[in-house]
Design a protein around this motif. Structure first.
Motif, mmCIF file in Angstrom:
data_model
loop_
_atom_site.group_PDB
_atom_site.id
_atom_site.type_symbol
_atom_site.label_atom_id
_atom_site.label_comp_id
_atom_site.label_asym_id
_atom_site.label_seq_id
_atom_site.Cartn_x
_atom_site.Cartn_y
_atom_site.Cartn_z
ATOM 1 N N THR A 22 0.863 -1.198 -0.076
ATOM 2 C CA THR A 22 0.041 0.126 -0.014
ATOM 3 C C THR A 22 1.041 1.349 -0.022
ATOM 4 N N ALA A 23 0.401 2.122 -0.569
ATOM 5 C CA ALA A 23 0.915 3.609 -0.328
ATOM 6 C C ALA A 23 0.178 4.533 0.048
ATOM 7 N N ASP A 24 0.211 5.292 1.242
ATOM 8 C CA ASP A 24 -0.565 6.523 1.735
ATOM 9 C C ASP A 24 0.121 7.587 1.663
ATOM 10 N N LEU A 25 -0.408 8.622 0.983
ATOM 11 C CA LEU A 25 0.393 10.122 0.666
ATOM 12 C C LEU A 25 -0.228 10.847 1.637
ATOM 13 N N GLY A 26 0.642 11.807 2.103
ATOM 14 C CA GLY A 26 0.317 12.857 2.928
ATOM 15 C C GLY A 26 1.182 14.164 2.787
ATOM 16 N N HIS B 27 6.851 1.950 -9.808
ATOM 17 C CA HIS B 27 7.674 3.145 -10.328
ATOM 18 C C HIS B 27 6.998 3.712 -11.679
ATOM 19 N N ARG B 28 6.980 2.692 -12.563
ATOM 20 C CA ARG B 28 6.763 2.995 -13.863
ATOM 21 C C ARG B 28 5.261 3.405 -13.994
ATOM 22 N N VAL B 29 4.412 2.998 -13.209
ATOM 23 C CA VAL B 29 2.772 3.501 -13.534
ATOM 24 C C VAL B 29 2.872 4.733 -12.883
ATOM 25 N N ALA B 30 3.095 4.966 -11.682
ATOM 26 C CA ALA B 30 3.325 6.226 -11.030
ATOM 27 C C ALA B 30 3.928 7.330 -12.055
ATOM 28 N N ALA B 31 5.011 7.049 -12.724
ATOM 29 C CA ALA B 31 5.717 7.921 -13.608
ATOM 30 C C ALA B 31 4.629 8.240 -14.720
ATOM 31 N N ALA B 32 4.206 7.265 -15.372
ATOM 32 C CA ALA B 32 3.092 7.604 -16.263
ATOM 33 C C ALA B 32 1.891 8.598 -15.925
ATOM 34 N N LEU B 33 1.477 8.356 -14.588
ATOM 35 C CA LEU B 33 0.516 9.123 -14.356
ATOM 36 C C LEU B 33 0.891 10.641 -14.144
ATOM 37 N N GLU B 34 2.226 10.510 -13.436
ATOM 38 C CA GLU B 34 2.637 11.946 -13.112
ATOM 39 C C GLU B 34 2.936 12.578 -14.682
ATOM 40 N N GLY B 35 3.418 11.829 -15.645
ATOM 41 C CA GLY B 35 3.545 12.336 -17.046
ATOM 42 C C GLY B 35 2.296 12.823 -17.608
ATOM 43 N N GLN B 36 0.947 12.491 -17.132
ATOM 44 C CA GLN B 36 -0.061 12.894 -17.715
ATOM 45 C C GLN B 36 -0.589 14.175 -16.895
ATOM 46 N N GLY B 37 0.189 14.437 -16.057
ATOM 47 C CA GLY B 37 -0.247 15.756 -15.285
ATOM 48 C C GLY B 37 -1.135 15.628 -14.080
ATOM 49 N N ASP C 164 -2.172 13.994 -10.265
ATOM 50 C CA ASP C 164 -1.505 13.893 -8.743
ATOM 51 C C ASP C 164 -2.042 12.507 -8.152
ATOM 52 N N VAL C 165 -1.419 11.790 -7.483
ATOM 53 C CA VAL C 165 -2.009 10.613 -6.858
ATOM 54 C C VAL C 165 -2.268 11.221 -5.533
ATOM 55 N N ARG C 166 -3.494 10.872 -5.065
ATOM 56 C CA ARG C 166 -4.107 11.210 -3.673
ATOM 57 C C ARG C 166 -3.682 10.048 -3.021
ATOM 58 N N TRP C 167 -3.775 9.177 -3.310
ATOM 59 C CA TRP C 167 -3.679 7.659 -2.446
ATOM 60 C C TRP C 167 -3.490 6.448 -3.587
ATOM 61 N N ALA C 168 -2.981 5.408 -3.128
ATOM 62 C CA ALA C 168 -2.755 4.139 -3.919
ATOM 63 C C ALA C 168 -3.004 3.111 -3.072
ATOM 64 N N ARG C 169 -3.499 2.030 -3.689
ATOM 65 C CA ARG C 169 -3.454 0.681 -3.168
ATOM 66 C C ARG C 169 -3.050 -0.457 -3.938
ATOM 67 N N VAL C 170 -2.165 -1.041 -3.496
ATOM 68 C CA VAL C 170 -1.340 -2.234 -4.326
ATOM 69 C C VAL C 170 -1.583 -3.610 -3.809
ATOM 70 N N SER C 171 -2.293 -4.374 -4.686
ATOM 71 C CA SER C 171 -2.830 -5.678 -4.355
ATOM 72 C C SER C 171 -1.889 -6.629 -5.040
ATOM 73 N N ALA D 143 -4.758 0.245 -7.370
ATOM 74 C CA ALA D 143 -5.749 1.430 -7.653
ATOM 75 C C ALA D 143 -5.248 2.599 -7.214
ATOM 76 N N PHE D 144 -5.646 3.790 -8.002
ATOM 77 C CA PHE D 144 -4.936 4.969 -7.866
ATOM 78 C C PHE D 144 -6.048 6.009 -7.814
ATOM 79 N N CYS D 145 -6.039 6.776 -6.847
ATOM 80 C CA CYS D 145 -6.981 7.777 -6.668
ATOM 81 C C CYS D 145 -6.352 9.162 -7.331
ATOM 82 N N LEU D 146 -6.960 9.792 -8.221
ATOM 83 C CA LEU D 146 -6.346 10.638 -9.184
ATOM 84 C C LEU D 146 -7.222 12.147 -9.125
ATOM 85 N N GLU D 147 -6.191 12.926 -9.336
ATOM 86 C CA GLU D 147 -6.821 14.373 -9.403
ATOM 87 C C GLU D 147 -6.051 15.185 -10.070
#
Length: 827
Positions: free
Chosen positions: A672-676, A763-773, A775-782, A791-795
């Motif tokens: 899991t990844a919790d972003l604060g 790392h690769r998926v987060a970089a791809a999301l960041e490349g699309q401008g 922000d990832v609010r939170w992430a759940r990795v199963s 799962a990535f909550c995006l804004e």
């Protein structure tokens, strides 16, 4: 299957034939035996497998018959030509003996002779044997062979179980038919006479084979020949029948035999060689080539048919082994012992000879609940139900009227609550048609194969496994009866075109009414089925700390704390009954936190807000704010499954992907990844576990993170090299897939990625999301074995929604990052 070592040993044993040190082809002319006609045999076989244009392609049964006729003709003709006649005979055993020859099956042959005559007769038999075997060897045909007298063959069979079983299948090909009949009759008589002393060895060899080859019904890549429920088990049934311990296999077993033989023929035909394991990539091509012959429409239909056939064989084999043991002839003092007593277990139910059977005074036709009482007793005691009892109940037991009497419901709950003991009992009831009478809805899920790789069971077996797991959790809920029933029917809506939760809700209502539940309990059961995925999906695809998420769950459940409690236990049982590695400590923590928050709201308290930063994380953020340097801390080092690694650094775009990359570089698998955030400092908490059981020092992680942020460490190149060094080729990857979820309550947009696990994926998926401008609010990795569900909550930076065009661009970027190949799909 013969090996070079075995061939050499058999030559030495009989004192005839060439040494393997000599070159067979150099002796052909000397013996007057060329291999040209055996090559013709190979060519004829090839013509049957791949007919010329305009010729009809033979189906598997017709091809099997044609192959037997072809080999019978060649071998009988060859045997006559080389001198097999009076005083000798050529006999087929194995697949050719049973007339079950697949295209590339080995030939199992015995040259038997009467053993009379002078030394030159022994030499003549040796020359005849060589003239038979050499052409087959030279043509590349697999051969298992022996040359023996009748007495020698029987003597070997007394110590070699494989030889004894093979002689039960002996079939005359050429030469003296009386010799063949004498060997076959003597072998059958010796088998019957010696079965008592060999039965334990037979059972031990069978169970060893099962342990080695697994279950045909439940393996993704089943062994059609050696697996539990495969062709070897049907041959075992034939052998027990030959010993006169059990009846011949039933029509259902014969149907299962035909399906597996047909499938094995098609597997050989597709592979161009001997193959017994149906690999995942074979199923589609086998169905494409022979769907009509196999009676299936697609690979899922094939898997369902094969599972049903194998389970039929397993049920018959288990019953036969028990019956055979009870039927073994008694000798000495054992013959003087009295028949086993009938021990009462329940009303109308007794134990006899290690089985649960009906009492002599049981009223089968007048007691509708007797089936369930007997089943519950068998599950409670761990004893199997006698086959004759099952068949008697199937023939004479009356239908339970709707609503069921309370006694019947009570017995059903006793059966479901028996845990491990109920699995085999339900299987026995289902194989004899009794379970389908109790639950007509079961037919749609019976032998239904799973559609994803996390599930290791067919759908019906999964329901039973989940019920078994739920029985371990009944003390955690206030309504254990509803937990057991909900576990049994939670996926009953599968096998239809609509959403299985929606269909299952309606079916659960019908089932609840039929069982005689109170109306309120019927609605609770239906709600359990309708919402059985609510908690796991919300915990993995939403932010449980968001008050709107909690309110949405509470509203969906009608603020019913009993339903929440039942769904929580059902979610755990469902995960445990799905497959290994699905229910993990971090998943339990996620779901437990969500349930705790929902309980607070249901009890009238305020909606819990996001958890504040821990004191350690707050101190870490303050140090970063003062120094401007990243910091890394590790907690929970004593439990490798619950390590929390907190990374704090000045907030900047791309921090998540870089931090995830550093963790992957140090062989840490993220769950899991919790972003604060605190005063301009990003505080990202990762739940991780070491891939190789070793935890890196926090100082090394901090050093590498600083190097990555400065640009002095080429993270993509290092991760690619690590993937080359440590990732090993696995099964053919399933197509990667992106699924979107829009939470109306919170306005959040959640992207779910379903793909195959690989080093550095986050790392690769987060970089791809960041490349699309984004922000990832939170992430759940199963991580589920070789598969992941992230799962990535995006804004967006403008906090605006994502339109169709933007979503397609994000999908392409994420799927491209997830896999180097183009096997993608979206929904």
């Amino acid at each position: 299957m013969a090996t070079d070592a075995r061939r050499s040993r058999e030559h030495a044993d009989r004192g005839t034939g060439p040494s393997r040190d000599r070159v067979p082809s150099s002796l052909d002319d000397e013996r007057g035996t060329t291999n040209g006609d055996a090559v013709d045999l190979v060519r004829a076989r090839a013509a049957l497998l791949d007919p010329p244009p305009g010729a009809r392609r033979l189906g598997p049964a017709a091809l099997r018959e044609a192959l037997v006729e072809l080999h019978d003709f060649w071998l009988s003709t060859r045997a006559a030509a080389v001198g097999v006649g009076e005083g000798s005979a050529l006999i087929a055993v194995g697949a050719l003996g049973r007339q079950e020859l697949a295209p590339y099956s080995d030939l199992d042959l015995v040259l038997v002779h009467d053993g009379r005559g002078r030394r030159d007769d022994s030499e003549r038999i040796g020359r005849v044997a060589d003239a038979l075997w050499y052409p087959l060897w030279n043509a590349g045909i697999g051969l298992d062979h022996s040359v023996r007298t009748v007495g020698e063959a029987i003597e070997v069979a007394t110590t070699d179980l494989r030889v004894a079983l093979g002689l039960l299948e002996a079939r005359h090909l050429a030469g003296d038919p009386e010799l063949t009949e004498r060997l076959a009759a003597t072998a059958r008589q010796a088998w019957r006479a010696g079965i008592r002393g060999r039965f334990d060895d037979l059972v031990d060899a069978t169970r060893t084979r099962w342990a080695r080859s697994g279950e045909v019904a439940h393996r993704i890549e089943p062994d059609l020949k050696n697996g539990h429920g495969g062709l070897r088990d049907i041959q075992l049934l034939d052998a027990l029948a030959a010993a006169q311990l059990v009846d011949r296999p039933t029509v259902d077993v014969q149907d299962a035999r035909r399906l597996m033989l047909d499938l094995r023929v098609e597997l050989h035909r597709r592979a161009g060689r001997a193959r017994d394991v149906l690999q995942a990539e074979d199923a589609h091509e086998v169905v494409a080539a022979a769907a009509a012959d196999l009676g299936v429409t697609d690979r899922f239909d094939l898997a369902r048919a094969l599972s049903g056939a194998a389970r039929t064989v397993v049920f018959a084999t288990d019953n036969a082994l028990r019956s055979a043991r009870n039927a073994l002839p008694r000798r000495g003092l054992a013959a003087l012992r009295r028949t086993p007593a009938r021990r009462p277990l329940d009303d109308g139910v007794v134990e006899h000879a290690g089985e649960v059977v009906l009492a002599r005074d049981a009223h089968v036709t007048r007691e509708p609940a007797l089936v369930l009482r007997l089943a519950a007793t068998a599950a409670r005691t761990g004893l199997p139900i006698g086959a004759s009892t099952l068949h008697r109940l199937a023939d004479a037991a009356p239908e339970l009227r709707e609503p069921w009497p309370r006694a019947a419901l009570s017995e059903l709950l006793a059966l479901l609550g028996a845990g491990d003991g109920m699995v085999d009992v339900v299987e026995a009831l289902d194989r004899t048609g009794l379970w389908g009478r109790l639950f007509p809805e079961w037919g749609a899920v019976r032998d239904l194969p799973p559609r994803d790789r996390q599930h290791v069971w067919t759908v019906d077996r999964h329901l039973v496994e989940v019920t078994r797991r739920a029985a371990e959790l009944t003390t955690r809920v206030s309504r254990p009866d509803l937990l057991l029933l909900g576990a049994l029917v939670h996926d009953i809506g599968k096998g239809r075109d609509e959403d299985h939760s929606v269909v299952g809700e309606q079916l659960a209502r019908h089932i609840g009414r039929r069982l005689g539940l109170w109306p309120a309990d019927v609605e609770t059961l239906a709600a359990m089925v309708r919402h059985h995925l609510l908690l796991p999906h919300t915990a993995s695809r939403r932010d449980p700390e968001d008050p709107a998420t909690v309110e949405r769950v509470v509203e969906t459940l009608g603020a019913d704390p009993v339903l929440l409690e039942l769904l929580h236990a059902l979610a755990e049982a469902d995960s445990l009954g799905t497959g290994p590695g699905v229910w993990t400590p971090w998943r339990a923590t996620l779901m437990g936190d969500l349930v705790r928050r929902c309980r607070v709201v249901m009890s009238g308290g305020p909606v819990p807000g996001p958890s504040p930063l821990s004191e350690d994380a707050l101190e870490l953020a303050q140090r970063v704010a003062a120094s401007g340097r990243p910091e890394v801390s590790i907690s929970g080092e004593g439990e490798l499954t619950t390590i929390t690694m907190t990374v704090a650094a000045p907030d900047r775009p791309g921090l998540l992907s870089r931090a995830a990359g550093v963790l992957a570089l140090h062989s840490l698998q993220v769950h899991t990844a919790d972003l604060g955030e605190h005063d301009g400092v990003a505080v990202d908490a990762f739940s991780v576990s070491p891939r190789f059981g070793r935890l890196p020092e926090a100082s090394l992680l901090r050093e590498d993170l600083v190097r990555v942020l400065r640009g002095s460490l080429d993270l993509p190149a290092r991760l690619a090299a690590k993937e080359r060094d440590y990732d090993r080729p696995g099964p053919a990857p399933a197509p990667s897939r992106v699924v979107w979820f829009d939470d109306e309550a919170t306005g959040a947009v959640v992207l779910e990625l379903r793909t195959n696990n690989r080093i550095g994926l986050l790392h690769r998926v987060a970089a791809a999301l960041e490349g699309q401008g984004l922000d990832v609010r939170w992430a759940r990795v199963s991580t589920l074995g070789s598969s992941v569900l992230d799962a990535f909550c995006l804004e967006t930076a403008e906090h605006a929604g994502l339109g169709p065009d933007e979503r397609r661009a994000v999908e392409d970027a994420v799927l491209g990052a997830a896999t180097a190949q183009g096997h993608t799909a979206t929904a």
